[in-house]
Design a protein around this motif. Sequence first.
Motif, short mmCIF file in Angstrom:
data_model
loop_
_atom_site.label_atom_id
_atom_site.label_comp_id
_atom_site.label_asym_id
_atom_site.label_seq_id
_atom_site.Cartn_x
_atom_site.Cartn_y
_atom_site.Cartn_z
N ALA A 1 69.41 0.46 7.14
CA ALA A 1 69.90 -0.79 7.74
C ALA A 1 69.19 -1.98 7.10
O ALA A 1 68.06 -1.87 6.68
CB ALA A 1 69.65 -0.78 9.24
N VAL A 2 69.89 -3.11 7.06
CA VAL A 2 69.29 -4.36 6.58
C VAL A 2 69.18 -5.30 7.79
O VAL A 2 70.16 -5.50 8.50
CB VAL A 2 70.14 -5.00 5.47
CG1 VAL A 2 69.59 -6.37 5.09
CG2 VAL A 2 70.17 -4.08 4.26
N LEU A 3 68.00 -5.84 8.02
CA LEU A 3 67.70 -6.68 9.18
C LEU A 3 68.28 -6.09 10.46
O LEU A 3 69.15 -6.70 11.13
CB LEU A 3 68.24 -8.11 8.96
CG LEU A 3 67.73 -8.84 7.72
CD1 LEU A 3 68.39 -10.21 7.58
CD2 LEU A 3 66.22 -9.00 7.73
N PRO A 4 67.87 -4.86 10.82
CA PRO A 4 68.47 -4.18 11.97
C PRO A 4 68.24 -4.92 13.28
O PRO A 4 67.24 -5.62 13.44
CB PRO A 4 67.74 -2.82 12.00
CG PRO A 4 66.48 -3.05 11.25
CD PRO A 4 66.76 -4.11 10.24
N GLY A 5 69.20 -4.76 14.20
CA GLY A 5 69.12 -5.38 15.52
C GLY A 5 68.31 -4.52 16.47
O GLY A 5 67.72 -3.51 16.08
#
Length: 182
Positions: free
Chosen positions: A32-36
């Motif tokens: 994931a990129v910049l996961p929430g």
Amino acid sequence: MSLLSITRVLLVALLVTWSFLDYGFVRGSYGAVLPGFWNLLVILILTMFLMIPSVVFLPLWVLPQLLQRWQGSIRKSRNCCQECGHPLEGSAAICAECGPLQVRMNTLDRSLLISCLMIWTGCWITGTLAGETIARLDEHQFIRSSEADSGESISRERWKPYWGSLHWNQQSKTAFATLHEE
Ligand SMILES: [Zn+2]
């Protein structure tokens, strides 16, 4: 610095490094990129599972107390007070010097366990916080440089020791991650 302080510093360094490397592995593999929030929660829990083997080192944190307990059990087997070594009369659980013993020993067990768990949790959180901070800096840096670059497809590996690579989709202007180089 006493031997115990050195042991404790080394133990904390080991556990934080362990957590940090685990986090880098899980975070990179997760892709994931910049996961929430929810993705972060999953990554945190997976990191915690990978941290479980490190509990074998936790007794080092309370080594003097464990040695004391060991000495106490030897005294007990000789029918002496576990705390002071004063001989006990018959089967009495009360020492003439320090009073009832059982309660104190149980409280000691619980406080040892709690302090070990707190140290372990603290190291886990510290390692994951450092891991997430560095992963985000890496991803922000990648997105900024990709937006500035008008080239077609940009890919690069994540910073070490993170696994996987970051990629840029020029059409949607978004970043995505994979475990392996494509
Ligand atoms: Zn005693």
